[in-house]
Structure formats: structure tokens, C-alpha cells
Motif scaffolding. Structure first.
Motif, PDB file in Angstrom:
ATOM      1  N   PRO A 182      97.672  10.100 105.864  1.00  0.00           N
ATOM      2  CA  PRO A 182      96.614  10.820 106.053  1.00  0.00           C
ATOM      3  C   PRO A 182      95.900  12.397 105.863  1.00  0.00           C
ATOM      4  N   HIS A 183      95.219  13.259 105.772  1.00  0.00           N
ATOM      5  CA  HIS A 183      94.644  14.430 105.912  1.00  0.00           C
ATOM      6  C   HIS A 183      94.103  14.721 107.180  1.00  0.00           C
ATOM      7  N   TYR A 184      94.450  16.048 107.422  1.00  0.00           N
ATOM      8  CA  TYR A 184      93.827  17.346 108.158  1.00  0.00           C
ATOM      9  C   TYR A 184      93.839  18.323 107.938  1.00  0.00           C
ATOM     10  N   THR A 185      92.570  19.103 108.172  1.00  0.00           N
ATOM     11  CA  THR A 185      91.911  20.299 108.204  1.00  0.00           C
ATOM     12  C   THR A 185      92.020  21.629 109.067  1.00  0.00           C
ATOM     13  N   ARG A 186      91.570  22.605 109.521  1.00  0.00           N
ATOM     14  CA  ARG A 186      91.685  23.192 110.788  1.00  0.00           C
ATOM     15  C   ARG A 186      90.656  22.613 111.519  1.00  0.00           C
ATOM     16  N   PRO A 187      90.360  22.670 112.819  1.00  0.00           N
ATOM     17  CA  PRO A 187      91.740  23.607 113.437  1.00  0.00           C
ATOM     18  C   PRO A 187      92.583  22.968 113.635  1.00  0.00           C
ATOM     19  N   VAL A 189      94.322  22.024 116.987  1.00  0.00           N
ATOM     20  CA  VAL A 189      93.960  20.801 117.741  1.00  0.00           C
ATOM     21  C   VAL A 189      92.371  21.198 117.731  1.00  0.00           C
ATOM     22  N   PHE A 190      92.394  19.555 118.041  1.00  0.00           N
ATOM     23  CA  PHE A 190      91.037  19.278 117.925  1.00  0.00           C
ATOM     24  C   PHE A 190      91.356  18.420 119.692  1.00  0.00           C
ATOM     25  N   ARG A 191      90.133  18.954 120.236  1.00  0.00           N
ATOM     26  CA  ARG A 191      90.407  17.854 121.580  1.00  0.00           C
ATOM     27  C   ARG A 191      91.909  17.296 121.589  1.00  0.00           C
ATOM     28  N   ASP A 192      92.740  18.020 122.114  1.00  0.00           N
ATOM     29  CA  ASP A 192      93.916  17.730 122.385  1.00  0.00           C
ATOM     30  C   ASP A 192      94.746  16.629 121.743  1.00  0.00           C
ATOM     31  N   LEU A 193      94.050  16.776 120.798  1.00  0.00           N
ATOM     32  CA  LEU A 193      94.631  16.424 119.540  1.00  0.00           C
ATOM     33  C   LEU A 193      95.284  17.185 118.245  1.00  0.00           C
ATOM     34  N   ALA A 194      96.460  16.975 118.574  1.00  0.00           N
ATOM     35  CA  ALA A 194      97.285  18.524 117.111  1.00  0.00           C
ATOM     36  C   ALA A 194      97.860  17.862 116.217  1.00  0.00           C
ATOM     37  N   VAL A 195      97.212  18.674 115.298  1.00  0.00           N
ATOM     38  CA  VAL A 195      97.696  18.094 113.270  1.00  0.00           C
ATOM     39  C   VAL A 195      99.156  17.908 114.074  1.00  0.00           C
TER      40      VAL A 195
END
Ligand code: SAM
Length: 237
Positions: A182-187, A189-195
Motif C-alpha cells: 500500500p502507498h501513502y502520501t501527505r498528510p 494524519v487524515f481523519r484520525d488515520l495515521a500513516v
């Protein structure tokens, strides 16, 4: 690489190869695509490309003469040797397209794709030309144009130079017998979901290990049959 596509709906292709990686490959002359109207090889005044099926039944069948004439002409004009070419009819009866097949095809110089319509094409087209049959999955579309677009897209991204960082194609799903991680980018934290913390750590070895573990775990859950394939290579990136 040269791609020739034979279709009764050439207008469907007018814009599709102008965008993204395929568009850039065309501009960089890594790829040239020519789309041909099958009607140009018809000989009757109605420019017929189909006729009713022998044996009866619903629908129409694409006629063999214009298809064979079109393909033979396109191949003769290319002056590319046969060993460097794949000629394929898009067909739900064909071998399903895989990343491995796309990779093999991307190493050739000439791809000729034929888009069927109606109930399909007269079987003698395959007998005469020896064309392969490629399916894009176990479902039936109304024509081979979208499957031809899929084939061109899948193999273009494997052409050397088509993707600015070739590592992205190397870690894609299926390249090593498993799915991508899975991939992540900024931010962060989004809606309590942290990278996942490890991705922010700057520890490249730990990131590589986490990605490898996630790729395998996700594959096991979603597509376990891929892991039964002996060609699985664990990739670290
Ligand atoms: C309506 S389909 C014909 C389906 C055919 N009677 C059958 O059941 O196998 C018309 C054309 O769409 C294309 N096509 C449809 N589904 C496809 C798929 N999954 N993969 C590749 N080509 C497909 C083929 O070129 C086919 O000749």
C-alpha cells in the motif's frame, strides 16, 4: 515499438493514446500507434465487414476476407521480421493477459491487434494468419477496441524509458508474483488515520521490510493463488 490496430471503429482511439505514460511514449517516439479502418479492405459497395452465421443463430460474424487482407497488408508495409512481431485477435476465448505476457510483448518491435465485434470473427482468420488470441479477463465486452487499448497501455509502461523511474514498474503488482504494497502520501494524519509509523522513520531497511511483509500479507489475503506460483520473488524497495 510499432503498434497497428485493425478495427471498424477507429474513432474510438482518437484521444486515448495522447495522455499520461502512453502519450509521453508516443511523443518520445518509443511507441508509434497506427489505427486502421477495416472497411478500407472491403471490396463490396456496402463496405461490409460482417455477415450472418453459418448454422444460424443470433448476431453477425466478422468476415474473413477483409480481416486477412488488412492484417497481411499492415504486416507487409511494416517490413519488420516475423520473429519480432505478435499478431493477436482480442477475444474472450484467448489466453488471459498477464504481466508476464505484457513484459514479453514489450520486448518486440511490432504488435498487430485486431478488435472483433458482433458474435466474433470467422474462425478461419485464425487458421490463415496464425494469430494469437488475447483476453483481458473472464467477461464479455461488446468489442475488442477497449481490450486493444488495455494491451497497448500494459506493455507501453514496460518499454525502456517510458516510465521516468523504472523502479516503479519493477515493484508493481504481479512483477514478482505478488501484489504491490500500500502507498501513502501527505498528510501524515487524515481523519484520525495515521500513516504507518515506519514510513516516516527514514530507515530505508525497515521501510523495505515493512513493504515486503505487507505485499505478501495482502497477497495472501486477496489473491492467495499468486503465492502458489513458483516464480514468486520477494522484492525489497
Ligand atoms: C461480443 S464479443 C464476442 C463474444 C463471443 N461471442 C464469445 O462469447 O466469446 C465481440 C468482440 O469483443 C471483443 N472482446 C469481448 N470481450 C473480450 C475480452 N474479455 N477480452 C478480449 N476481447 C474481448 C472480442 O474482439 C470479440 O470478438
Amino acid at each position: 515499438m510499432r503498434v497497428d490496430i485493425v478495427t471498424i471503429f477507429p474513432d474510438m482511439f482518437r484521444e486515448v493514446f495522447q495522455f499520461g505514460i502512453v502519450g509521453r511514449a508516443v511523443k518520445a517516439e518509443l511507441l508509434s500507434v497506427a489505427v486502421h479502418d477495416l472497411r478500407d479492405w472491403t471490396t463490396d459497395k456496402h463496405r461490409s465487414t460482417d455477415d450472418s452465421p453459418y448454422g444460424g443463430g443470433p448476431g453477425m460474424v466478422m468476415k474473413v476476407e477483409p480481416l486477412v487482407a488488412a492484417v497481411e497488408d499492415v504486416i507487409a508495409r511494416s517490413s519488420i521480421e516475423d520473429a519480432r512481431r505478435v499478431l493477436a485477435l482480442m477475444s474472450p476465448r484467448g489466453v488471459p493477459l498477464s504481466q508476464a505476457r505484457a513484459s514479453e510483448m514489450s520486448k518486440l518491435d511490432h504488435i498487430v491487434l485486431v478488435a472483433g465485434r458482433y458474435e466474433g470473427v470467422d474462425e478461419r482468420f485464425l487458421d490463415v494468419t496464425g494469430a494469437d488470441e488475447i483476453s483481458i479477463g473472464d467477461y464479455v465486452l461488446s468489442g475488442g477496441e477497449i481490450p486493444a487499448m488495455v494491451v497497448v497501455d500494459a506493455l507501453t509502461r514496460l518499454l525502456p524509458g517510458a516510465i521516468s523511474d523504472p523502479r516503479s514498474a519493477e515493484v508493481d503488482s504481479f512483477s514478482h508474483g505478488h501484489l504491490d504494497f500500500p502507498h501513502y502520501t501527505r498528510p501524515a494524519v487524515f481523519r484520525d488515520l495515521a500513516v504507518p509509523e515506519v514510513l516516516l522513520s527514514g530507515n530505508h531497511a525497515a521501510v523495505g521490510e515493512w513493504r515486503q511483509e505487507r505485499a505478501i500479507a495482502d497477497t495472501r489475503r486477496r489473491r492467495p493463488e499468486l503465492l502458489n506460483n513458483e516464480s514468486v520473488h520477494l522484492s525489497r524497495s
